[in-house]
Design a protein around this motif. Structure first.
Motif, PDB file in Angstrom:
ATOM      1  N   VAL A   1       1.928  13.166  -3.774  1.00  0.00           N
ATOM      2  CA  VAL A   1       1.256  13.069  -5.071  1.00  0.00           C
ATOM      3  C   VAL A   1       0.139  14.104  -5.167  1.00  0.00           C
ATOM      4  O   VAL A   1      -0.003  14.801  -6.180  1.00  0.00           O
ATOM      5  CB  VAL A   1       0.714  11.641  -5.293  1.00  0.00           C
TER       6      VAL A   1
ATOM      7  N   GLU B   1       3.390   9.496   0.991  1.00  0.00           N
ATOM      8  CA  GLU B   1       3.415   9.354  -0.471  1.00  0.00           C
ATOM      9  C   GLU B   1       2.151   9.934  -1.107  1.00  0.00           C
ATOM     10  O   GLU B   1       2.210  10.614  -2.128  1.00  0.00           O
ATOM     11  CB  GLU B   1       3.550   7.883  -0.860  1.00  0.00           C
ATOM     12  N   LEU B   2       1.011   9.661  -0.507  1.00  0.00           N
ATOM     13  CA  LEU B   2      -0.241  10.199  -1.019  1.00  0.00           C
ATOM     14  C   LEU B   2      -0.263  11.718  -0.937  1.00  0.00           C
ATOM     15  O   LEU B   2      -0.732  12.397  -1.861  1.00  0.00           O
ATOM     16  CB  LEU B   2      -1.426   9.611  -0.258  1.00  0.00           C
TER      17      LEU B   2
ATOM     18  N   GLY C   1       0.821  -1.199   0.000  1.00  0.00           N
ATOM     19  CA  GLY C   1       0.000   0.000   0.000  1.00  0.00           C
ATOM     20  C   GLY C   1       0.860   1.258   0.000  1.00  0.00           C
ATOM     21  O   GLY C   1       2.091   1.207   0.128  1.00  0.00           O
ATOM     22  N   PHE C   2       0.215   2.388  -0.191  1.00  0.00           N
ATOM     23  CA  PHE C   2       0.894   3.665  -0.169  1.00  0.00           C
ATOM     24  C   PHE C   2       0.831   4.254   1.233  1.00  0.00           C
ATOM     25  O   PHE C   2      -0.176   4.132   1.926  1.00  0.00           O
ATOM     26  CB  PHE C   2       0.233   4.646  -1.153  1.00  0.00           C
ATOM     27  N   THR C   3       1.902   4.919   1.596  1.00  0.00           N
ATOM     28  CA  THR C   3       1.891   5.564   2.906  1.00  0.00           C
ATOM     29  C   THR C   3       1.207   6.919   2.785  1.00  0.00           C
ATOM     30  O   THR C   3       1.013   7.463   1.693  1.00  0.00           O
ATOM     31  CB  THR C   3       3.325   5.769   3.430  1.00  0.00           C
TER      32      THR C   3
END
Length: 120
Positions: free
Chosen positions: A11, A7-8, A2-4
């Motif tokens: 983005v 990171e989200l 999954g994305f942390t």
């Protein structure tokens, strides 16, 4: 897999930065395009008015007369107001010469160059 959260957030911040740069340019381009269409429509309709005057010796009484006499297929829509009936007809100097010698846009406000739409 999954994305942390970091990171989200990175983005989303990149996307928002790109949108803040691109959206104002997009709307400026849309406004500029509408103004160019308005100028082209006014030039074409003024040309048709001149042709009508050359053929008949008087100007038409209404814009609808240009359509009925097949000088225009239809009265164009003013790109700023979104209506075909918002054109402002300017009569000739003497009433014997007809009803519509010139046209102006019925839009209110100023163009990107600072001129007033109604003066075009």
């Amino acid at each position: 897999m999954g994305f942390t959260l970091v990171e989200l957030l990175v983005v989303l911040s990149i996307i928002s930065l790109l949108l803040t740069i691109g959206v104002p340019r997009y709307f400026h381009s849309v406004d500029l395009s509408r103004e160019q269409v308005l100028r082209a429509d006014l030039a074409a309709m003024r040309h048709v008015l001149d042709k009508y005057y050359e053929d008949h010796g008087v100007y038409p009484e209404t814009l609808a007369e240009l359509v009925s006499m097949h000088y225009l297929r239809a009265i164009p829509v003013d790109p700023l107001t979104g209506k075909a009936d918002s054109w402002v007809a300017v009569p000739p100097d003497t009433p014997e010469k007809g009803g519509v010698a010139d046209l102006h846009s019925g839009a209110e406000g100023k163009a990107l160059d600072g001129s007033i739409y109604g003066d075009w």
